[in-house]
Scaffold this motif. Structure first.
Motif, short mmCIF file in Angstrom:
data_model
loop_
_atom_site.label_atom_id
_atom_site.label_comp_id
_atom_site.label_asym_id
_atom_site.label_seq_id
_atom_site.Cartn_x
_atom_site.Cartn_y
_atom_site.Cartn_z
N GLU A 3 0.99 -1.17 -0.02
CA GLU A 3 -0.17 0.11 -0.01
C GLU A 3 0.61 1.50 0.55
O GLU A 3 0.36 1.88 1.10
CB GLU A 3 -0.77 -0.07 1.09
CG GLU A 3 -1.74 -1.03 0.84
CD GLU A 3 -2.80 -1.55 1.63
OE1 GLU A 3 -2.97 -0.46 3.30
OE2 GLU A 3 -3.83 -1.78 2.26
N SER A 4 2.22 1.23 -0.57
CA SER A 4 2.87 2.27 -1.10
C SER A 4 3.65 2.22 -2.22
O SER A 4 3.85 1.30 -2.87
CB SER A 4 3.59 2.84 -0.15
OG SER A 4 4.22 1.41 0.35
N GLU A 5 3.98 3.38 -2.69
CA GLU A 5 4.99 3.75 -3.56
C GLU A 5 6.47 2.86 -3.77
O GLU A 5 7.10 2.53 -2.55
CB GLU A 5 5.19 4.89 -4.55
CG GLU A 5 5.33 4.54 -5.69
CD GLU A 5 5.95 6.24 -6.22
OE1 GLU A 5 6.62 6.65 -7.67
OE2 GLU A 5 4.61 6.66 -6.68
N ILE A 6 6.37 1.41 -4.44
CA ILE A 6 8.13 1.27 -4.73
C ILE A 6 8.67 1.89 -5.69
O ILE A 6 8.25 1.77 -6.87
CB ILE A 6 8.00 -0.32 -4.48
CG1 ILE A 6 7.15 -1.12 -4.50
CG2 ILE A 6 9.16 -0.89 -4.86
CD1 ILE A 6 7.48 -0.51 -2.60
N ASN A 7 9.77 2.53 -5.08
CA ASN A 7 10.82 3.45 -6.23
C ASN A 7 11.50 2.31 -7.24
O ASN A 7 11.85 1.44 -6.85
CB ASN A 7 11.59 4.61 -6.24
CG ASN A 7 12.57 3.84 -4.91
OD1 ASN A 7 12.51 3.25 -5.40
ND2 ASN A 7 12.55 4.53 -3.62
N HIS A 8 12.20 2.90 -8.22
CA HIS A 8 12.82 1.67 -9.17
C HIS A 8 14.35 1.51 -8.46
O HIS A 8 14.83 0.47 -8.56
CB HIS A 8 13.26 2.44 -9.99
CG HIS A 8 11.98 2.62 -11.34
ND1 HIS A 8 11.67 1.65 -11.91
CD2 HIS A 8 11.47 3.78 -11.42
CE1 HIS A 8 10.50 1.85 -12.51
NE2 HIS A 8 10.74 3.26 -12.46
N GLY A 9 15.04 2.48 -7.12
CA GLY A 9 15.80 2.37 -6.76
C GLY A 9 15.82 1.45 -5.86
O GLY A 9 17.01 0.60 -5.19
N ARG A 10 14.96 0.65 -5.55
CA ARG A 10 14.26 -0.05 -4.33
C ARG A 10 13.88 -1.51 -4.70
O ARG A 10 14.45 -2.41 -4.72
CB ARG A 10 12.98 0.28 -2.95
CG ARG A 10 13.36 -1.34 -2.43
CD ARG A 10 12.39 -0.36 -1.48
NE ARG A 10 12.02 -1.26 -0.06
CZ ARG A 10 11.10 -1.85 0.61
NH1 ARG A 10 10.32 -1.41 0.48
NH2 ARG A 10 11.07 -2.67 1.40
N LEU A 11 13.30 -1.62 -6.12
CA LEU A 11 13.16 -2.61 -7.15
C LEU A 11 13.82 -3.56 -7.41
O LEU A 11 14.34 -4.27 -7.69
CB LEU A 11 12.01 -2.04 -7.70
CG LEU A 11 11.29 -3.25 -8.46
CD1 LEU A 11 10.59 -4.35 -7.74
CD2 LEU A 11 9.77 -2.92 -9.88
#
Length: 91
Positions: free
Chosen positions: A35-43
């Motif tokens: 229920e929150s945005e996952i940024n590309h730098g984490r994914l």
């Protein structure tokens, strides 16, 4: 699987449950759960970790889109984890 973070385990489970999802599909599923945005730098670094550990394989759908697929080692890791959990949480 004991050396994976919880986030990496979640990614592995999502990939196991969808046939050859793209990174964006994995991202969408995890975002719904968290229920929150996952940024590309984490994914993507975490997806690369799963690939490097040979739990997931990465291939190309087209020039800009990769897919991810669970490997036999990834399936075994999930099964081992589920068996370990089951001995403590038997509902």
């Amino acid at each position: 699987m004991d050396d994976l973070t919880g986030f990496q385990r979640d990614l592995l489970y999502v990939i196991a449950g969808i046939e050859q999802p793209s990174g964006q599909e994995v991202k969408g599923e995890v975002e719904r759960y968290y229920e929150s945005e996952i940024n590309h730098g984490r994914l993507y670094p975490n997806l690369d970790t799963l690939v490097n550990k040979e739990l997931v394989e990465k291939g190309q759908l087209d020039r800009r889109t990769n897919y991810y697929a669970i490997t036999d080692a990834g399936k075994d890791a999930i099964q081992d984890r589920q068996e370990w959990e089951h001995q403590y949480v038997n509902m």
